[in-house]
Scaffold this motif. Structure first.
Motif, PDB file in Angstrom:
ATOM      1  N   LEU A   1       0.359   5.697  -1.471  1.00 25.46           N
ATOM      2  CA  LEU A   1      -0.029   6.608  -0.397  1.00 25.46           C
ATOM      3  C   LEU A   1       0.946   7.764  -0.269  1.00 25.46           C
ATOM      4  O   LEU A   1       2.129   7.636  -0.565  1.00 25.46           O
ATOM      5  CB  LEU A   1      -0.102   5.850   0.932  1.00 25.46           C
TER       6      LEU A   1
ATOM      7  N   ALA B   1      -1.883   9.804   5.144  1.00 24.14           N
ATOM      8  CA  ALA B   1      -2.253   8.400   4.915  1.00 24.14           C
ATOM      9  C   ALA B   1      -1.006   7.528   4.828  1.00 24.14           C
ATOM     10  O   ALA B   1      -0.976   6.404   5.359  1.00 24.14           O
ATOM     11  CB  ALA B   1      -3.071   8.273   3.629  1.00 24.14           C
ATOM     12  N   PHE B   2       0.044   8.043   4.198  1.00 26.78           N
ATOM     13  CA  PHE B   2       1.307   7.304   4.127  1.00 26.78           C
ATOM     14  C   PHE B   2       1.900   7.161   5.530  1.00 26.78           C
ATOM     15  O   PHE B   2       2.391   6.075   5.899  1.00 26.78           O
ATOM     16  CB  PHE B   2       2.299   8.034   3.211  1.00 26.78           C
TER      17      PHE B   2
ATOM     18  N   GLU C   1       0.804  -1.227   0.000  1.00 30.58           N
ATOM     19  CA  GLU C   1       0.000   0.000   0.000  1.00 30.58           C
ATOM     20  C   GLU C   1       0.836   1.275   0.000  1.00 30.58           C
ATOM     21  O   GLU C   1       0.368   2.334  -0.417  1.00 30.58           O
ATOM     22  CB  GLU C   1      -0.931   0.003   1.228  1.00 30.58           C
TER      23      GLU C   1
END
Length: 939
Positions: free
Chosen positions: A494, A498-499, A490
């Motif tokens: 991102l 969010a990352f 993911e």
């Protein structure tokens, strides 16, 4: 003779003799001449002296090194330049009596040549023709051509040039070599007087005219006509287009234009704008040719490009004339692929392609194949390699272990070399890797000259793709964890908060032992290794993931995973989308009128250019379907600038000054406003781009507004940004709200490595490299001298042969020439004399207006760990999206370098706690498009 000396022997360098003929470079001949000069002073008794031999060897080595520095892959050098280097070398070693003896030696031989020339003049030189016949040289025509070439130019000497040109002629000279001899005579004088560059260009233009009109059999050519009177552009345009179509080089659609009308619209006088470097570049690589014969004159070339870009216009003739005016005036110039291919049967007009490489073998080799196809048609490439699993990862299909990213990059490297864009320029690609990837440390070593050659890529570019979280941990001296993307899939898509949240989650999993293939390192340690590698090898470049995404107008439909070959493009990529950008640049210098920026002229230029760039998208030939899909869906374009340094000269500003930073701010605000305005008006006429709904544009967030988004994500302490405006942006916001945007992205500042040569201005946003130097590219070697400086020195009565030699000795710098006023030293400071923080500050002011990025080179004469640490931290805190090359001087320049002029106040960032070692100094950092003759960047 030393081993080093032998490395400069034939056939690496070719010497152009006074008769215009090439001969192999022979160090032994230089050694003989120097030895004779020494013996003339010290007597024959010194002939066997080891001291003399050692001195001669050292001098010949130094001269060979100096000549070869700008010709790493071979090239040509004029015999006079070699003799000048001998004189300078003797003077540097304080062998003044010997230097005088050598000067007398040269004068004696010059006198002998003059006697021979006078004898030949009495007899008459016979010229050999292609059919085997001979005739006497037409001296009247020779005089007429040189007279025309010098007309209207100050400080050029017709009689001297005529005399020098005749000295290059000899009995039995071939007809085509007469023109070469004239050109060689004029180009040797460029370092004395910049206007000889225009003279040389005109002599080349006359030779080109004879070549083109002879090949096309233009009937109206008069045997006695020279210069513009002999151009016959209407007839030549028609003949060129028809022959190009017959030879299947041009599209038959071009016959749909009213060629008679377009021919009458051509302005032959614009041929006189060229410098020698500009016209020779066009001659060698841009003009259509068939079996070494050119089909185009300069204004035919510009009209052909304009026609190719107006094919789908409703009033195509009028638009072709409008685009011709734009290009031929040098107010704006298209990127190289557009100039190469407009109007052709395969009009690949786009500059840059960005792709994401998937984590499977088939996908990896599909990406490499796509690279080859795109490069074939002159596209520059940027590949995102972050998804590919790291070394040691499990391959489920074979139950084996992956060898990681690096072996595939070796294949990419070799493919870029193999597919060389049809011989017009070297193929080029840049690989990007996010700095949490477990292979990042090996990625940093790709360009090193030591280690396993199977894991080295000496011809490919590379760049670090750095999230904000990593930079924050560098500042805070915290640890950083490296993962394989197969375990943390993911993270690739991102950014921002969010990352951060997901990265913390994966770190917690690693601490619990749920992810075993990982490594934790101090963030500062990895950062320092990045900077050390950048200094040592020039790669990987430093680019920043989060500002590229947080400020992206297209964040609603994807993620920016990398930049491009030259770090100015920031577009989304995905499995079904190869991002494409179409580039061109405004010549800022042409828009300075009477010491001010002509705003109305700038607006007119930009509106025409935006329309032209939008046309590229529909006309373009797409080598792969993913590129077509992306380009038609989002319609991104990249309006850039060039001639920034020339504009500063015209305004009287130093590059390292508050005034220059403010001008960078104002000029980019105007460009931004009118580029966005033009795209919105095109949307009214042609409709919005397909993915407009949900974009930042549609939400009313313009590039200047997106600065606040970056502040919110980073916090004030890590986002020191200027958001002042001069213009009233409210009418533009209302225009967008009413009609939308035609293009998802509209601005990007590319390097303009070649098109600025054509136009004859400074590259992109670059400071002056040197005020006098030899530029090497695929067209050869060219003396480049700063005409603005020469103009100022002439006004002060300081331009003379001594000043020329001083500039040569001090590598184009004024800093140690005592008789030059301090004000001039500041205004004409070279790139390595300017504190690079000024470049960052100016770039920061531009960045706030740009929806993509800018190719920003940074210069540092004597880099240290602390200086690099602070400089790149400053770039990040000032909101830059990317940086490009780091330039540094080699040891041979150090003793001549002075402290940077006009230092800015200390940046508001935390300094490095201590110095760190950058590794072994390189002799000279590689210069893209300056010293590297094959690197042309994406423009």
């Amino acid at each position: 003779m030393s081993q080093q000396l032998n490395s400069y022997s034939e056939p690496t360098i070719q010497v152009i003799k006074r008769n215009g003929q090439p001969a192999p470079y022979q160090a032994s001949k230089i050694a003989t001449a120097i030895t004779k000069a020494i013996l003339a002073v010290e007597g024959q008794a010194a002939s066997g002296s080891s001291r003399v031999k050692q001195t001669v060897d050292q001098l010949v080595d130094e001269i060979g090194q100096r000549i070869s520095r700008y010709r790493p892959d071979g090239g040509a050098v004029n015999i006079e330049e070699i003799q000048d280097q001998v004189e300078l070398g003797l003077m540097r070693k304080e062998l003044h009596k010997v230097a005088r003896a050598y000067v007398l030696y040269r004068e004696e031989h010059a006198y002998r040549r003059t006697e021979q020339e006078q004898e030949q003049a009495q007899i008459g030189i016979r010229v050999a023709h292609a059919d085997g016949s001979e005739s006497l040289l037409n001296r009247g025509r020779l005089s007429a051509v040189i007279g025309w070439a010098c007309s209207g130019l100050d400080d050029v000497d017709v009689a001297r040039l005529l005399n020098d040109a005749e000295g290059n002629l000899y009995h039995g000279i071939k007809q085509q070599d007469v023109a070469t001899a004239l050109i060689m005579a004029a180009r040797s004088l460029i370092d004395e007087e910049p206007n000889y560059s225009q003279v040389t260009a005109r002599l080349l233009l006359e030779a080109l005219r004879e070549e083109v009109q002879g090949f096309l059999a233009v009937d109206e050519v008069s045997a006695g006509a020279v210069g513009l009177e002999a151009m016959y552009y209407p007839q030549t345009l028609l003949a060129s287009i028809e022959r190009g179509i017959t030879l299947e080089l041009l599209s038959p659609e071009l016959l749909c234009f009213d060629l008679a009308r377009l021919g009458e619209a051509i302005k032959p006088e614009r041929d006189l704008q060229f410098t020698y470097l500009g016209l020779q570049t066009l001659y060698d690589r841009y003009f259509l040719h068939w079996r070494e014969s050119r089909l185009e004159l300069p204004q035919v070339f510009f009209m052909r490009v304009a026609m190719g870009l107006a094919l789908h216009e409703q009033d195509r003739d009028q638009r072709a004339i409008e685009f011709y005016e734009l290009l031929s005036s040098f107010d704006y110039m298209c990127s190289t692929p557009t100039l190469f291919n407009a109007g052709s049967k395969r009009p690949q007009l786009s500059s840059c392609y960005l792709s994401t490489v998937p984590d499977d073998l088939g996908g990896i080799y599909d990406a490499i194949k796509d690279n080859a196809l795109l490069s074939k048609w002159a596209g520059g490439l940027g590949n995102d390699w972050t998804p590919v699993r790291a070394m040691g990862s499990v391959i489920k299909g074979t139950n084996g272990q992956s060898q990681g990213v690096v072996p595939f990059l070796k294949v990419v490297n070799d493919s870029a070399v193999a597919v060389n864009q049809g011989g017009k320029r070297k193929g080029a690609v840049c690989a990007y890797l996010e700095c949490w990837h477990l292979d990042i440390e090996e990625f940093l070593d790709l360009r090193k000259n030591t280690g396993d050659e199977r894991r080295r890529t000496h011809d490919m570019n590379s760049a670090n793709w750095i999230p904000d979280l990593f930079m924050q941990r560098v500042f805070e001296d915290k640890s950083w964890t490296l993962f394989s993307p197969s375990d943390v899939p993911e993270l690739h898509d991102l950014y921002g908060q969010a990352f951060v949240e997901r990265y913390h989650h994966y770190e917690a999993m690693a601490e619990r032992g749920e992810i075993t293939l990982c490594k934790t390192v101090p963030a500062k340690q990895l950062w320092r290794k990045m900077l050390a590698s950048l200094f040592e090898t020039g790669h990987p470049w430093i680019t920043f993931k989060d500002p590229c995404n947080i400020r992206s107008p297209q964040q609603h439909v994807g993620v920016v995973h990398s930049s491009n070959l030259c770090t100015e493009i920031t577009l989304n990529t995905a499995s079904d989308e190869i991002a494409v950008c179409n580039l061109g640049s405004v010549n800022l210098s042409n828009h300075i009128v009477n010491g001010e920026l002509d705003r109305e002229r700038l607006r007119k230029t930009i509106h025409s250019a935006i329309r032209l760039l939008d046309n590229v998208i529909d006309i373009n030939y797409y080598a792969v379907k993913e590129a077509r899909n992306s380009n038609l869906k989002h319609r991104p374009i990249g309006m850039g600038v060039m001639g920034f340094q020339d504009a500063l000269y015209q305004l009287g500003y130093c590059y390292g000054s508050v005034e220059a930073v403010q001008f960078a701010d104002l000029s980019m605000e105007l460009i931004s406003y009118h580029a966005i305005e033009a795209s919105a008006q095109l949307a009214k006429e042609r409709g919005c781009y397909e993915s407009y709904q949900g974009s930042l544009w549609q939400q009313g967030v313009l590039p200047i507004d997106s600065l606040q988004l970056l502040r919110e994500q980073r916090g004030e302490s890590y986002a020191i940004l200027d958001d002042n405006c001069e213009l009233d942006w409210q009418p533009l916001r209302e225009l967008i709200a009413q009609h939308g945007m035609r293009n998802s992205n509209v601005m990007a500042i590319a390097p303009t490595a070649t098109i600025s040569n054509i136009v004859g201005v400074s590259q992109s946003i670059e400071p002056t490299y040197q005020n006098l130097f030899v530029k090497s590219n695929l067209s050869g070697e060219f003396t480049v001298i700063n005409p603005w400086l020469v103009k100022e020195l002439k006004a002060l009565g300081l331009w003379d042969s001594v000043m020329v030699n001083d500039l040569k000795y001090y590598d184009g710098s004024l800093s140690q020439i005592e008789r030059v006023p301090e004000e001039l030293k500041a205004r004409f400071a070279t790139a390595f004399e300017i504190d690079s923080r000024w470049l960052v500050e100016a770039a920061s002011r531009r960045q706030k207006w740009i929806d993509q990025g800018q190719s920003l080179n940074l210069y540092m004469a004597e880099p240290s760990g602390k200086m690099l640490d602070n400089l790149y931290k400053l770039a990040w805190t000032r909101g830059l999206k990317t940086t490009y090359y780091l330039r540094s001087l080699g040891a041979t320049h150090m003793e001549k370098n002075t402290e940077a002029s006009h230092p800015v106040e200390e940046p508001l960032i935390e300094p490095a706690e201590k110095e760190f070692d950058l590794g072994e100094r390189q002799e000279e950092a590689a210069f893209c498009s300056i010293l590297d003759p094959e690197c042309e960047a994406c423009q």
